[in-house]
Design a protein around this motif. Structure first.
Motif, mmCIF file in Angstrom:
data_model
loop_
_atom_site.group_PDB
_atom_site.id
_atom_site.type_symbol
_atom_site.label_atom_id
_atom_site.label_comp_id
_atom_site.label_asym_id
_atom_site.label_seq_id
_atom_site.Cartn_x
_atom_site.Cartn_y
_atom_site.Cartn_z
ATOM 1 N N ARG A 168 0.938 -1.297 -0.279
ATOM 2 C CA ARG A 168 -0.126 0.151 -0.021
ATOM 3 C C ARG A 168 0.925 1.364 -0.109
ATOM 4 O O ARG A 168 -0.032 2.091 -0.455
ATOM 5 C CB ARG A 168 -0.574 -0.050 1.244
ATOM 6 C CG ARG A 168 -2.027 1.623 1.290
ATOM 7 C CD ARG A 168 -3.050 0.753 2.080
ATOM 8 N NE ARG A 168 -3.534 1.562 2.354
ATOM 9 C CZ ARG A 168 -5.218 2.457 1.480
ATOM 10 N NH1 ARG A 168 -4.846 1.131 0.771
ATOM 11 N NH2 ARG A 168 -5.692 3.242 1.254
ATOM 12 N N ILE A 169 1.606 1.466 0.983
ATOM 13 C CA ILE A 169 2.942 2.335 0.840
ATOM 14 C C ILE A 169 3.403 2.344 -0.446
ATOM 15 O O ILE A 169 3.471 3.718 -0.781
ATOM 16 C CB ILE A 169 3.638 2.400 2.170
ATOM 17 C CG1 ILE A 169 2.794 2.065 3.398
ATOM 18 C CG2 ILE A 169 5.697 3.123 1.686
ATOM 19 C CD1 ILE A 169 4.202 1.677 4.976
ATOM 20 N N GLU A 170 4.426 1.497 -0.742
ATOM 21 C CA GLU A 170 4.788 1.661 -2.479
ATOM 22 C C GLU A 170 3.867 2.443 -3.470
ATOM 23 O O GLU A 170 3.928 2.841 -4.673
ATOM 24 C CB GLU A 170 5.098 0.366 -2.711
ATOM 25 C CG GLU A 170 6.862 -0.161 -2.316
ATOM 26 C CD GLU A 170 6.829 -1.691 -2.705
ATOM 27 O OE1 GLU A 170 5.946 -2.694 -3.207
ATOM 28 O OE2 GLU A 170 7.857 -2.314 -1.538
ATOM 29 N N THR A 171 2.740 1.851 -3.530
ATOM 30 C CA THR A 171 1.291 1.730 -4.553
ATOM 31 C C THR A 171 1.216 3.210 -4.169
ATOM 32 O O THR A 171 0.838 4.021 -5.282
ATOM 33 C CB THR A 171 0.153 1.425 -4.460
ATOM 34 O OG1 THR A 171 0.147 -0.474 -4.338
ATOM 35 C CG2 THR A 171 -0.374 1.496 -5.337
ATOM 36 N N THR A 172 1.010 4.079 -3.332
ATOM 37 C CA THR A 172 0.346 5.737 -2.571
ATOM 38 C C THR A 172 1.722 6.353 -2.867
ATOM 39 O O THR A 172 0.914 6.996 -4.157
ATOM 40 C CB THR A 172 -0.008 5.268 -1.332
ATOM 41 O OG1 THR A 172 -0.449 4.479 -0.549
ATOM 42 C CG2 THR A 172 0.378 7.329 -1.156
ATOM 43 N N ALA A 173 2.839 6.031 -3.289
ATOM 44 C CA ALA A 173 4.008 6.778 -3.996
ATOM 45 C C ALA A 173 3.954 6.833 -4.532
ATOM 46 O O ALA A 173 4.210 7.685 -5.349
ATOM 47 C CB ALA A 173 5.211 5.705 -3.044
ATOM 48 N N GLU A 174 3.316 5.638 -5.710
ATOM 49 C CA GLU A 174 3.776 6.094 -7.151
ATOM 50 C C GLU A 174 2.418 6.270 -7.571
ATOM 51 O O GLU A 174 2.718 7.378 -8.795
ATOM 52 C CB GLU A 174 3.681 3.909 -7.993
ATOM 53 C CG GLU A 174 3.211 4.587 -9.038
ATOM 54 C CD GLU A 174 3.824 2.879 -9.828
ATOM 55 O OE1 GLU A 174 3.565 2.612 -11.284
ATOM 56 O OE2 GLU A 174 3.519 2.045 -8.498
ATOM 57 N N ILE A 175 1.412 6.601 -6.808
ATOM 58 C CA ILE A 175 0.143 7.164 -7.579
ATOM 59 C C ILE A 175 0.582 8.537 -7.552
ATOM 60 O O ILE A 175 0.482 9.709 -8.131
ATOM 61 C CB ILE A 175 -0.840 7.199 -6.373
ATOM 62 C CG1 ILE A 175 -1.572 6.169 -6.811
ATOM 63 C CG2 ILE A 175 -2.356 8.052 -6.585
ATOM 64 C CD1 ILE A 175 -2.401 5.178 -5.971
ATOM 65 N N LYS A 176 1.617 8.689 -6.424
ATOM 66 C CA LYS A 176 1.892 10.723 -6.042
ATOM 67 C C LYS A 176 2.919 11.496 -7.164
ATOM 68 O O LYS A 176 2.673 11.692 -7.939
ATOM 69 C CB LYS A 176 1.753 10.864 -4.570
ATOM 70 C CG LYS A 176 0.930 10.627 -3.283
ATOM 71 C CD LYS A 176 1.392 11.298 -2.181
ATOM 72 C CE LYS A 176 2.514 10.130 -1.609
ATOM 73 N NZ LYS A 176 2.819 10.183 -0.102
ATOM 74 N N ASP A 177 3.557 10.272 -7.717
ATOM 75 C CA ASP A 177 4.764 10.489 -8.606
ATOM 76 C C ASP A 177 4.157 10.332 -9.729
ATOM 77 O O ASP A 177 4.140 11.386 -10.188
ATOM 78 C CB ASP A 177 5.659 9.182 -8.251
ATOM 79 C CG ASP A 177 6.201 9.330 -6.966
ATOM 80 O OD1 ASP A 177 6.692 10.347 -6.541
ATOM 81 O OD2 ASP A 177 7.359 8.329 -6.868
ATOM 82 N N THR A 178 2.861 9.736 -9.832
ATOM 83 C CA THR A 178 2.359 9.466 -11.245
ATOM 84 C C THR A 178 1.991 10.433 -11.381
ATOM 85 O O THR A 178 1.757 11.439 -12.629
ATOM 86 C CB THR A 178 1.343 8.346 -11.757
ATOM 87 O OG1 THR A 178 2.718 7.024 -11.631
ATOM 88 C CG2 THR A 178 0.687 8.897 -13.127
ATOM 89 N N ALA A 179 1.258 11.694 -10.285
ATOM 90 C CA ALA A 179 0.041 12.667 -10.356
ATOM 91 C C ALA A 179 1.242 13.566 -10.545
ATOM 92 O O ALA A 179 1.383 14.769 -11.627
ATOM 93 C CB ALA A 179 -0.180 12.766 -9.688
#
Length: 238
Positions: free
Chosen positions: A14-25
């Protein structure tokens, strides 16, 4: 124990996916402007379904709010760490450390800088309480601390000042006044003056408006900091 391990793996994912979502944004914003930040676009970039991404951020505005908080936290951490080694008596050194750290942060976090200081995200509605992010207030407090260090030298420049506490944002004052109880309203204005000098030059630089004027931005920024310190009649410490 197996259950604990499973939970831990899920938390890491979850932490990794959340970070990827923010980086992608932020990448989408860099290529398409603030309006490119949508949960559907992010899901598409990441190969997720729209429903899956809603499990991380219920709305686009929740994501933007989180990004703004993260960016200000990074910025506040950076300038606070830069100034910490300088003694409070070295007002000029603190201003210069803060300024150089700010400029370096901007050029290593260009998407974050544009998020908080560029064009607004279309349709973004901040949290209903209207309060500024805590890290933004920390950042503002760090600026006011620069002014507090400079104030004994610069106070005479504000002898005719008519600033009042009502001229400033109450949330900022709630953050600053308990921490610096002896600071007058004009010192808060001084903090904004320091901010205007440094932010203005960095903003011109990052948007490329000074490319035709100089090839030595490092020298220009360094000289601006030195001139600012001199204009406040701050003695230079060896």
């Amino acid at each position: 124990m197996a259950g604990t391990g499973t939970t831990s793996r899920r938390e890491r994912l979850r932490i990794e996916t959340t970070a990827e979502i923010k980086d992608t944004a932020l990448r989408l914003m860099a290529s398409g402007g603030p309006g490119a930040i949508t949960l559907r676009a992010i899901a598409r970039e990441m190969g997720m379904t729209p429903n899956a991404i809603y499990g991380y951020f219920a709305t686009r505005d929740d994501l933007v709010t989180t990004l703004i908080n993260d960016v200000y936290t990074s910025l506040a951490d950076t300038v606070e760490a830069a100034v910490a080694p300088a003694p409070t008596t070295d007002a000029g050194g603190r201003i210069q450390r803060w300024g150089h750290a700010y400029r370096t942060w901007v050029f290593t976090n260009t998407e974050g800088f544009r998020l908080i200081y560029g064009d607004a995200v279309p349709g973004y509605v901040p949290p209903s309480d209207g309060a500024a992010p805590e890290a933004e207030l920390r950042f503002c407090k760090s600026l006011t601390e620069l002014a507090a260090a400079a104030w004994p030298h610069a106070e005479h420049l504000y002898a005719d000042s008519d600033f009042e506490w009502s001229d400033f944002d109450p949330a900022l004052l709630d953050e600053v006044r308990p921490h610096l109880p002896g600071l007058p309203p004009a010192a808060v204005a001084l903090a904004l003056r320091i901010w205007g000098h440094l932010h203005g030059l960095v903003t011109l630089e990052i948007h490329g408006h000074l490319r035709g004027g100089t090839k030595s931005m490092d020298k220009l920024f360094k000289e601006e900091l030195a001139q600012l310190v001199r204009s406040l009649t701050i003695p230079t410490e060896n």
